[in-house]
Design an enzyme around this catalytic site. Sequence first.
Site, PDB file in Angstrom:
ATOM      1  N   LYS A 198       0.841  -1.211   0.000  1.00 27.67           N
ATOM      2  CA  LYS A 198       0.000   0.000   0.000  1.00 27.67           C
ATOM      3  C   LYS A 198       0.873   1.257   0.000  1.00 27.67           C
ATOM      4  O   LYS A 198       0.569   2.246  -0.683  1.00 27.67           O
ATOM      5  CB  LYS A 198      -0.923  -0.031   1.219  1.00 27.67           C
ATOM      6  CG  LYS A 198      -1.929  -1.199   1.154  1.00 27.67           C
ATOM      7  CD  LYS A 198      -2.585  -1.447   2.502  1.00 27.67           C
ATOM      8  CE  LYS A 198      -3.591  -2.576   2.442  1.00 27.67           C
ATOM      9  NZ  LYS A 198      -4.011  -3.045   3.784  1.00 27.67           N
ATOM     10  N   GLY A 295     -12.695  -5.055   5.175  1.00 28.41           N
ATOM     11  CA  GLY A 295     -14.091  -5.463   5.396  1.00 28.41           C
ATOM     12  C   GLY A 295     -14.874  -5.311   4.098  1.00 28.41           C
ATOM     13  O   GLY A 295     -14.588  -4.421   3.289  1.00 28.41           O
TER      14      GLY A 295
HETATM   15  N1  HSE Z   1      -5.235  -7.636   5.499  1.00 28.17           N
HETATM   16  C1  HSE Z   1      -5.518  -6.261   5.284  1.00 28.17           C
HETATM   17  C2  HSE Z   1      -5.568  -5.572   6.638  1.00 28.17           C
HETATM   18  C3  HSE Z   1      -6.817  -6.126   4.540  1.00 28.17           C
HETATM   19  O1  HSE Z   1      -5.557  -6.251   7.668  1.00 28.17           O
HETATM   20  O2  HSE Z   1      -5.592  -4.359   6.683  1.00 28.17           O
HETATM   21  C4  HSE Z   1      -6.993  -4.838   3.810  1.00 28.17           C
HETATM   22  O3  HSE Z   1      -6.063  -4.651   2.798  1.00 28.17           O
END
Ligand code: HSE
Length: 420
Positions: A198, A295
Amino acid sequence: MVKVGIIGVGTVGESVARILEENRDIIRARAGKEIVVRKGVVRNLSRERGVNIPLCDNVDEVLEDPEIDIVVELMGGVEEPYEVVKRALGNGKAVVTANKALLAYHRYELQEAAGEIPFEYEASVAGGIPIIKALREGLSANHIESIRGIINGTANYILTKMMVEGADFEPTLKEAQELGYAEADPTFDIGGFDAAHKLLILASIAYGIDAKPEDILIEGIESVTQNDIAFAREFGYTIKLLGIAKRVGAFVELRVHPALVPQREMIAKVDGVMNGISVIGDKVGETMYYGPGAGGDATASAVISDIIAIARSGKSSPMLGFKRPLETGLKLLERDAIVSKYYLRLEVADRPGVLAKVSEVMGEQNISIETVLQKPGSGESASLLLATHACEERAMREALRRLFELESVKERPVMIRMEG
Ligand code: HSE
């Protein structure tokens, strides 16, 4: 009417289809058109799904369907979706994806492949928080000075429980998995890789940096213990897994690691599975974004915002917010040159001269110690907790190597960077 094909109808795909139905009126009003799901692609047709859309198990039925305007890629993985998305773009279809791993590796090739075809990915970072549009559109007049984000809900849930309830790591990870937020392989969450994916996306929009996960500093939360948390609490800090992108002169540093953050900072108050991102622009100052980072419905909210944006105009901004290359001249700072303050925990023999030896090693690396605290351990051992002044990563690594060689240091030293 705009027709959508969804590739991968899992939790998020089901939410997308359901919300398009449930919020049909407001979505039609905002898009200026009806949006319908023409088809969903799944791997297993016999599994019961919570939505009423036509399903198939062959991607060609979406990619080659001339009626479909927008392909929504929610299949996960990297290389398989890369091929699928390239084919969709090749067939002139707009693409919406929530796939951060795909973009961490292939965002520049995809920007190239998309050209003038809309390609949106709001859901790929921080789920329901509109951070991509904030950075790409809302803050586009600014030079971005820094981005500091809690962008993995699973890791934040674990650290919050450890901090607030004194919970242990393993059972808390299980709980986080049961909440359905963790990646299929939770190593991606606790090892910092998901946050790194990210961060790379955000860093491309902010700085035009074309780096891959392998190029940047990534550390997970596996080695954080209750001892570290006790130190944090005692000195007014909390421990958070941060993704940090920061401009330092002509360079940009990118790193993901657990960090001690002063409790008074807003980002320190982002708890549980929530995400929070602070962005500092040279003109706007600090802006802060908070919300659910994962979610079904929260992620679908972001996916549908992309579908609506495309339906409205049939165009998109350049995918990363600029036509490549973004000529900032900024380069990725090598990991060893990153400057930070550090907290160290050393499990040592509790006897005369040990502290002197530790300070000698630190002094040889020109690292100045700010605070020292000793906690009694079992028997003749003790935990030595140190906070340092700022120094380069390379000096700290060498100090850690040498400290571990000391006969009086019983375990591999634990190091956590300090932010703020
Ligand atoms: N596995 C990720 C989290 C999900 O826990 O934020 C969202 O990208």
